[in-house]
Scaffold this motif. Structure first.
Motif, PDB file in Angstrom:
ATOM      1  N   LEU A   1       0.835  -1.198   0.000  1.00  0.00           N
ATOM      2  CA  LEU A   1       0.000   0.000   0.000  1.00  0.00           C
ATOM      3  C   LEU A   1       0.872   1.252   0.000  1.00  0.00           C
ATOM      4  O   LEU A   1       0.584   2.238  -0.683  1.00  0.00           O
TER       5      LEU A   1
ATOM      6  N   LYS B   1      -0.166   3.540  -3.041  1.00  0.00           N
ATOM      7  CA  LYS B   1      -1.187   4.553  -2.748  1.00  0.00           C
ATOM      8  C   LYS B   1      -0.610   5.973  -2.676  1.00  0.00           C
ATOM      9  O   LYS B   1      -1.289   6.897  -2.254  1.00  0.00           O
TER      10      LYS B   1
ATOM     11  N   LEU C   1      -8.761   4.427   2.686  1.00  0.00           N
ATOM     12  CA  LEU C   1      -8.330   3.071   3.031  1.00  0.00           C
ATOM     13  C   LEU C   1      -9.361   2.412   3.960  1.00  0.00           C
ATOM     14  O   LEU C   1      -9.884   3.051   4.873  1.00  0.00           O
TER      15      LEU C   1
ATOM     16  N   ASP D   1      -6.752  -2.239   5.525  1.00  0.00           N
ATOM     17  CA  ASP D   1      -5.609  -1.531   4.961  1.00  0.00           C
ATOM     18  C   ASP D   1      -4.939  -0.646   6.020  1.00  0.00           C
ATOM     19  O   ASP D   1      -3.715  -0.534   6.070  1.00  0.00           O
ATOM     20  N   ARG D   2      -5.753  -0.013   6.854  1.00  0.00           N
ATOM     21  CA  ARG D   2      -5.170   0.828   7.895  1.00  0.00           C
ATOM     22  C   ARG D   2      -4.385  -0.017   8.896  1.00  0.00           C
ATOM     23  O   ARG D   2      -3.293   0.347   9.318  1.00  0.00           O
TER      24      ARG D   2
END
Lengths: 346, 561
Positions: free
Chosen positions: A251, A255, A329, A333-334
């Motif tokens: 990520l 991202k 997110l 994902d966090r």
């Protein structure tokens, strides 16, 4: 060192040069790779030759007069001749006016075509932020390169997360500002010649890495090849397939976190946000973060979660220059980001 | 200039103003300059100040060009530094050099002389404009001590809104405030010149007997008064947006960045004409006087100045063809943009016709004027590409645009400015310069300029975007030519400065009329006395040179009979 050596460029890795600019032969305009490129190029050449004509006329007459009527001695009497000639002056008012009308009409006519996407477009959602591109394809797959296939009209529906950007594909004669707060649209239909790779620039000044905010456009032969690429390039193993922190690193790279956060050393390394290594250190040592409103908070999972979700709620001291976009997110994902940060502890 | 010189003046040399009482000798001491109300002294102070700003702005230009000699890092590895350089270069050159250059500096010196007036209408206001310029420039210059501004001179939102974009918060405020104050300097000068031209013309000088330079300055002053307040408002709104977050321009608060662009260009496009119109006025004087021929098509040139000033107000949208503005607006602005090309074409052809069957002197001012014709032909004609909507889509925000506006602002506006400085130098300094050296300087700048900017048209057409710290190696050769050209220009300017400096030291004394002009400023002493004229002669046609003949002993022209 002689001058010739000085003029030599440092060695360039040919791999770095997009194929569209590798040709050595000189040309004024980039190659025409879309069905609409000629709409730009035809009036370009019309205006070009009108300009050449008038430039040669003006500078030619000027040089001729300077030589023919040069003052040989200061005692020569002043030149004589008419002080005005209304028909002549009307003539050089009206003739340029007519040419200007032709140029205006030609340019407008082409512009309408350039600004009107056909109805059978393949739609790509473009999201920009400092200083990266994100292309979301039908079906939701995302990638940082723009891919398409020969002969397909493509419509770019664009928005910006932060400041103004501008999509610029010289080979396609495509240019459109990307404005935060509204959608803008651009479109193109590639020709058979377009097979291969093309340059895509950001053309609206957006700060530090404006000149490296570029990517490539890849034109495949067929829709099938495009779909094949899309599946291959955008099917990542999900968070379920790997340790959480490894997913977090994915990520980080994908991202746009990497634009502003250093993941190697504790200092910022020229980036605008706090180093994640430093954050990791604070996280594991229970350190505090000072904010611009003179409050402070313990760096823990809640703090990182808030920083991702509401990045502008509290600005850490020393990072006023940063500009983190609000994020989308999901909770897994966090978790992954937090796990990754923890792994970075020095 | 000294008293002993004046006292020991022989009867013969009384012909030269520097040996007679003049505005330099009228009073002495630093205070007599800093607090002067004399338009000539204020003009000279402007010239000195602008020269310093030009050297600074030029230094930043050279740093930008040097950085671009190679792709990737050349003299800095920090793109933010590069971004500061091009922003500061543009802001200084536009707000501190070109906008005040012709109107405030040369206009101050020449306008009252051309009118046969003692001074401008409001001498105190004039001095105030100068100090507004100083204070504004100090603010704008101070950004260099706070890390610099990196927003580009256009201050586009939301990048210029602190916290969203620019990495240099404090200095954005300073720069905006500097621009705000510089704007007032410009407005006050404009008001002053409008009133001066209306009220202080001698009785025989009707509107259509005014020198064309005055038509140009008048049209410029109207733009300054009407457009500059919009800049002040824009800058103020941006500061308010930054302080209080009103949500005018910041999309995060529901504002619209495109609105800012409308505000900004509503001033900044007319500002282009604040820069080029007075330059065209100088051209009309230079071409006619140094061709020793009556100017051709006086009325068309005069009307075209007014037309440019009017059309200049309604074409701002052509800076925004790719901004996301509606297609209809794009069409309207494209159409209006072409309308402004016509008056410029008229002027070019009228200047050419003025040269036809003239008696053309080749000297330093004329070389600058010919350089203007060459450069403005390119700068003006390449505007046609950018006005044509579909073509602009490809060329917008590329080096083509960079080259185009440098041909207009530097190759034209500044060339005319330097032509004007060399043309009127003997008048307000009272000394001649070395003609050969002046011509060498002008020629070097001309070639340097063209070598710098012609390659930029090519790489722009090929797609090189502007404001790029790094670039594709395919553009390398054009960037290197461009950089080498900029060094030649710099060397040329050094030669010009040296020429003028040497003229102060050992130039021969200037006669009242070295070129054979007939507008009023050539009827008074060089340099003029404090009140400019003892008696104002009746000159009905300032472009009729037949009453003057050359006096070899004097090295200038004297009235026949």
């Amino acid at each position: 060192m002689n001058l010739f050596n000085l003029l030599q460029a440092p060695p360039v890795d040919l791999q770095d040069i997009p194929p569209g600019v590798r040709e050595t032969s000189f040309s004024w305009l980039p190659p025409q790779m879309t069905t609409t490129a000629h709409i730009v190029d035809s009036p370009f050449w019309f205006v070009f030759w009108v300009c050449v004509f008038f430039f040669v006329l003006i500078v030619g007459l000027m040089m001729y007069f300077v030589i023919k009527y040069r003052r040989r001695d200061e005692s020569e009497p002043p030149g004589e001749g008419a002080t005005h000639n209304t028909p002549l002056e009307v003539a050089w008012t009206v003739i340029p006016l007519l040419l200007a009308v032709v140029m205006f009409y030609w340019g407008l006519d082409g512009y309408v075509a350039l600004a009107t996407p056909p109805s059978n477009c393949y739609e790509v959602n473009v999201t920009t932020q400092k200083w990266s591109w994100n292309f979301r394809y039908e079906g939701g797959a995302e990638h940082d390169e723009l891919h398409t296939w020969v002969g397909q009209p493509v419509k770019l529906i664009m928005r910006s997360q932060d400041v103004l950007h501008c999509v610029d594909i010289p080979d396609f004669r495509v240019k459109m500002d990307i404005v935060p707060g509204r959608y803008t649209v651009a479109w193109f239909e590639t020709t058979q010649d377009a097979l291969g790779e093309h340059r895509l620039y950001c053309a609206e000044y957006c700060g530090q890495d404006h000149s490296s905010m570029k990517t490539k456009v890849v034109v495949h032969q067929t829709r099938e090849e495009f779909e094949e690429w899309l599946v291959e390039a955008t099917t990542y193993p999900g968070p379920a397939d790997m340790p959480l922190h490894v997913w977090g690193k994915q990520l980080y790279l994908r991202k746009g976190c990497a634009s502003c956060h250093n993941n190697e050393t504790e200092d910022q390394d020229g980036k605008q946000g706090p180093s994640w290594v430093e954050t990791a250190k604070l996280l594991t040592e229970g350190g505090m973060r000072e904010f611009t409103d003179d409050t402070s908070a313990k760096v823990d999972e809640n703090y990182i979660n808030e920083s991702i979700m509401l990045p502008k709620k509290r600005i850490a001291k020393g990072y006023e220059k940063g500009n983190m976009p609000g994020n989308t997110l999901n909770s897994i994902d966090r978790d992954a980001i937090i796990a990754y940060i923890k792994m970075l502890r020095p | 200039m000294s008293e002993s010189q004046t006292a020991s003046a022989s009867p013969q040399s009384v012909k030269f103003g520097l040996e007679a009482p003049n505005f330099f000798t009228a009073s002495k001491g630093l205070a007599s300059w800093l607090l002067t109300l004399d338009h000539k002294r204020i003009g000279i102070m402007y010239l000195i100040a602008i020269t310093i700003a030009f050297a600074l702005g030029g230094a930043f230009a050279l740093m930008v060009r040097t950085e671009l000699f190679f792709a990737g890092p050349t003299i800095t590895s920090d793109p933010n530094q590069y971004n500061v350089w091009f922003t500061v270069h543009a802001a200084m050159m536009i707000f501190m050099v070109i906008i005040p250059g012709v109107p405030a500096a040369l206009g101050n010196i020449i306008l009252p002389l051309m009118l046969g007036a003692k001074d401008v209408a409001f001498p105190r206001l004039n001095l105030a404009s100068f100090y507004f310029w100083i204070v504004g420039s100090l603010f704008l210059g101070s950004v260099l001590f706070f890390g610099g501004v990196d927003t580009g001179w256009t201050f586009y939102t939301p990048y210029s809104i602190i916290g969203t974009g620019s990495t240099m918060a404090t200095s954005v405020y300073l720069a905006l405030f500097g621009v705000f104050i510089l704007g007032f300097s410009s407005i006050l000068t404009g008001v002053n010149f409008i009133v001066t031209i209306h009220k202080l013309r001698p009785r025989v000088m009707t509107w259509f007997r005014m020198p064309l330079f005055l038509w140009a300055i008048y049209s410029t002053a109207v733009i300054q008064v009407l457009a500059t307040p919009v800049l002040a408002i824009t800058v103020l709104l941006l500061m308010v947006e930054n302080f209080f977050g009103l949500g005018l321009f910041d999309p995060a608060l529901g504002g619209d960045p495109v609105l800012f662009q409308h505000f900004f260009w509503f001033y900044s496009h007319p500002a282009v004409y604040i820069m080029i119109l007075p330059a065209m006025g100088i051209m009309s004087e230079l071409i006619s006087i140094h061709s020793h021929k009556h100017v051709f098509g006086y009325r068309f040139i005069a009307y075209s100045s007014v037309a440019i000033a009017m059309f200049g107000f309604i074409v701002w949208g052509h800076h925004m063809f790719t901004s996301g503005m509606s297609g209809l607006l794009n069409a309207v602005f494209s159409f209006l943009t072409f309308s402004v090309s016509i008056p410029s074409a008229i002027k070019m052809f009228n200047w050419l016709s003025t040269m036809y069957r003239g008696s053309i002197s080749i000297n330093t001012p004329m070389l600058w004027a010919l350089g203007f014709m060459f450069n403005f032909a390119i700068g003006g004609l390449t505007g046609l590409f950018l006005g044509t909507l579909s073509v602009d889509i490809h060329l917008h925000d590329t080096y083509f645009v960079v080259a185009h506006f440098h041909y207009v602002m530097m190759g034209s506006a500044l060339f005319a400015f330097f032509g004007g400085v060399f043309h009127w130098w003997p008048k307000f300094i009272g000394k001649m310069y070395n003609e050969k050296m002046g011509m060498v300087g002008a020629t070097m700048v001309f070639w340097g300029f063209n070598i710098t900017f012609l390659p930029q048209f090519i790489m722009g057409s090929q797609g090189m975007p502007r404001r790029y710290y790094d670039f594709d190696p395919a553009f390398l050769i054009w960037h290197q030519m461009s950089t080498l050209g900029s060094y030649l220009q710099a060397a040329g300017f050094v030669v010009c400065a040296y020429t003028l400096a040497m003229s102060l030291v050992k130039g021969r004394l200037a006669p009242a009329n070295p070129w054979g002009g007939n507008s009023l400023e050539w009827h008074c002493q060089s340099p003029p006395i404090l009140e400019n004229f003892e008696t104002v002669p009746d000159v009905e046609d300032c472009y009729d040179y037949t009453d003057w003949q050359y006096d070899r002993e004097l090295g200038g022209y004297v009235l026949k009979g």
